[in-house]
Design a protein around this motif. Structure first.
Motif, PDB file in Angstrom:
ATOM      1  N   PRO A  20      47.634  38.117  32.289  1.00 10.04           N
ATOM      2  CA  PRO A  20      47.218  37.525  33.572  1.00 10.04           C
ATOM      3  C   PRO A  20      46.287  38.408  34.387  1.00 10.04           C
ATOM      4  O   PRO A  20      45.332  37.915  34.993  1.00 10.04           O
ATOM      5  CB  PRO A  20      48.554  37.290  34.288  1.00 10.04           C
ATOM      6  N   ARG A  21      46.528  39.699  34.416  1.00  7.36           N
ATOM      7  CA  ARG A  21      45.712  40.555  35.288  1.00  7.36           C
ATOM      8  C   ARG A  21      44.295  40.754  34.763  1.00  7.36           C
ATOM      9  O   ARG A  21      43.450  41.304  35.458  1.00  7.36           O
ATOM     10  CB  ARG A  21      46.387  41.917  35.454  1.00  7.36           C
ATOM     11  N   LEU A  22      44.032  40.306  33.533  1.00  6.85           N
ATOM     12  CA  LEU A  22      42.687  40.434  32.989  1.00  6.85           C
ATOM     13  C   LEU A  22      41.996  39.087  32.837  1.00  6.85           C
ATOM     14  O   LEU A  22      40.922  38.996  32.247  1.00  6.85           O
ATOM     15  CB  LEU A  22      42.740  41.130  31.617  1.00  6.85           C
ATOM     16  N   LYS A  23      42.592  38.025  33.410  1.00  6.33           N
ATOM     17  CA  LYS A  23      42.034  36.693  33.255  1.00  6.33           C
ATOM     18  C   LYS A  23      40.657  36.544  33.913  1.00  6.33           C
ATOM     19  O   LYS A  23      39.911  35.617  33.597  1.00  6.33           O
ATOM     20  CB  LYS A  23      42.985  35.653  33.842  1.00  6.33           C
ATOM     21  N   ASN A  24      40.313  37.432  34.829  1.00  6.30           N
ATOM     22  CA  ASN A  24      39.022  37.347  35.498  1.00  6.30           C
ATOM     23  C   ASN A  24      37.932  38.122  34.772  1.00  6.30           C
ATOM     24  O   ASN A  24      36.839  38.313  35.316  1.00  6.30           O
ATOM     25  CB  ASN A  24      39.142  37.853  36.941  1.00  6.30           C
TER      26      ASN A  24
ATOM     27  N   SER B 207      52.809  34.623  29.816  1.00  5.44           N
ATOM     28  CA  SER B 207      53.447  35.420  30.848  1.00  5.44           C
ATOM     29  C   SER B 207      54.373  36.486  30.303  1.00  5.44           C
ATOM     30  O   SER B 207      54.724  37.440  31.007  1.00  5.44           O
ATOM     31  CB  SER B 207      54.242  34.507  31.795  1.00  5.44           C
TER      32      SER B 207
ATOM     33  N   GLN C 186      52.334  43.778  29.612  1.00  7.21           N
ATOM     34  CA  GLN C 186      51.080  44.282  30.134  1.00  7.21           C
ATOM     35  C   GLN C 186      50.964  45.796  29.981  1.00  7.21           C
ATOM     36  O   GLN C 186      49.877  46.343  29.887  1.00  7.21           O
ATOM     37  CB  GLN C 186      50.930  43.889  31.601  1.00  7.21           C
TER      38      GLN C 186
END
Length: 437
Positions: A258-262, A425, A429
């Motif tokens: 999730p934290r690298l989805k951008n 999820s 990570q």
């Protein structure tokens, strides 16, 4: 395209000629910059532009494209006169350009086909490139050879193909576009280019003495003696282009925590290709592999104020490193390999990627404009629109034939797995990290 024209494709060429500047130019010797002078830039870059005849501009309407481009080339060389010279080596193999005005090579040609016969989607690889860009014997060296070769091929439909080969030590993509824009303006009757060309290669020379503050993997000398990409016979290489549109990018993005989805589209695409390419080459899991990305230093706050008309090489290629086993075992969420390679690690340059560009020689925008394809260690990333209207990125890849089969399977599998993922999820990570490129 290859099968359709394997028997019927034919190009009739006139004898190559040298095109000199239209006016007398300074006779002098100029030093290239320390960036231009790198060993890795001593090669020729093939570029190709394909034009229809359905929407000609006033500059081209009713005119012979060969004549227009030949005259525009001669006039543009007045301002870019170093391109009409010849390279030689000075002390410590320092590259110098002898601005002697000898000229660049030009070939006039006619083809027995129309542009529509090339198919609905025109992109690399171009299997008939050797016909559209003839390698004049003795012209493809670095020293003492023409720095630019241009072939203009008329098509039956009234369109034409402009193919060229550039000595990379003289210009980067931006610099070549400046020169092509100057040719376009000359074709339109303008007396001078709107952007004045600037030499000033001393701006990108190293400090004396040099001051190195970081480890630069990209400049390390590598032993390629056991590298299959160097020892493979050119006839045993396969060349294909891969399209990444919104659906493919969305599927690949699903591999990320999730934290690298951008992460950017470029980062995601290149992470996929680097991973799949490494797996396809079947390297030892303990081998350190390297990816280099061409990065322009123009207008990047680098502290080096380059003039707008600077047409020399003005980019670096920072490298990311990882162990092959780590890279191939974790999809796009990999452990960072930067700084983990040990003393004496067996490292090879696996992949380099640059950007593409478009061109307009006084005609309508080209059907395709950019690099003619990939080389064994270098590829290019280009914007591309398919016939179905989808926009995306097109990346040509060159690999040994057996590796290409595996590479296609790896890419297809990664995209398919991403499309079927519904819940990421639970990914740990702390153990996963996209190698930022």
């Amino acid at each position: 395209m290859a099968s359709k024209f394997s028997q019927s494709f034919k190009v009739t060429r006139q004898a190559p000629e040298l095109i000199a500047p239209a006016e007398l130019t300074p006779k002098e010797v100029k030093k290239l910059s320390d960036i231009d002078d790198q060993e890795g830039f001593r090669f020729q870059v093939p570029v190709i532009f394909l034009y229809r005849n359905n929407h000609p501009s006033p500059a081209m309407e009713g005119r012979d494209p060969v004549k227009v481009i030949r005259e525009a080339l001669s006039k543009a060389l007045v301002f870019y006169y170093p391109l009409a010279g010849r390279l030689r080596e000075g002390e410590n193999r320092k590259l110098l350009v002898d601005c002697n005005g000898e000229g660049v090579l030009f070939i006039e040609a006619d083809a027995n086909f129309s542009l529509d016969e090339l198919g609905d989607e025109i992109h690399p690889p171009f299997p008939c490139l050797d016909e559209l860009l003839y390698n004049v014997p003795g012209s493809d060296g670095i020293l003492g050879c023409p720095l630019l070769l241009i072939q203009v091929t008329r098509l039956l439909c009234g369109g034409f193909i402009l193919a060229l080969r550039l000595n990379h030590t003289m210009c980067d993509g931006y610099g070549l576009v400046l020169f092509l824009n100057a040719m376009e303006e000359m074709a339109q009757g303008k007396p001078t280019p709107s952007v004045t060309p600037v030499w000033q290669r001393h701006l990108l020379n190293a400090r004396n003495p040099p001051r190195i503050t970081h480890i630069h993997h990209e400049y390390e000398q590598l032993d390629d003696s056991n590298d299959t990409l160097h020892t493979t016979n050119p006839n045993d290489l396969d060349h294909k282009s891969f399209f990444f549109g919104p659906e493919e990018i969305s599927s690949l993005r699903n591999h990320l925590p999730p934290r690298l989805k951008n992460s950017s589209t470029f980062e995601i695409t290149i992470a996929c290709l680097w991973t799949c390419r490494t797996a396809a080459l079947q390297l030892d899991h303990n081998q350190t592999v390297r990816f280099s990305c061409i990065t322009s230093i123009r207008n990047k706050g680098s502290g080096i104020p380059l003039p707008q008309g600077y047409y020399g090489n003005a980019f670096g290629y920072p490298a990311a490193c990882a162990k092959a086993g780590s890279l191939c075992g974790s999809g796009l969420g990999i452990r960072s390999g930067v700084g983990e390679e040990g003393e004496g690690a067996d490292e090879r340059r696996v992949f380099e990627v640059g950007g593409g560009f478009d061109g307009d020689e006084g005609a309508a925008p080209p059907v395709y404009g950019g690099t003619a394809g990939a080389m064994s260690l270098i590829s290019f990333c280009m914007k591309f629109q398919r016939m179905d209207g989808k926009n995306g990125i097109l990346i040509p890849i060159s690999l040994p034939k057996s590796s290409m089969v595996r590479f296609q399977k790896e890419v297809k599998k990664m995209i398919a797995q991403g499309a079927s993922m519904e819940d990421l999820s639970e990914m740990k990570q702390s153990e996963k990290l996209l190698c930022k490129l």
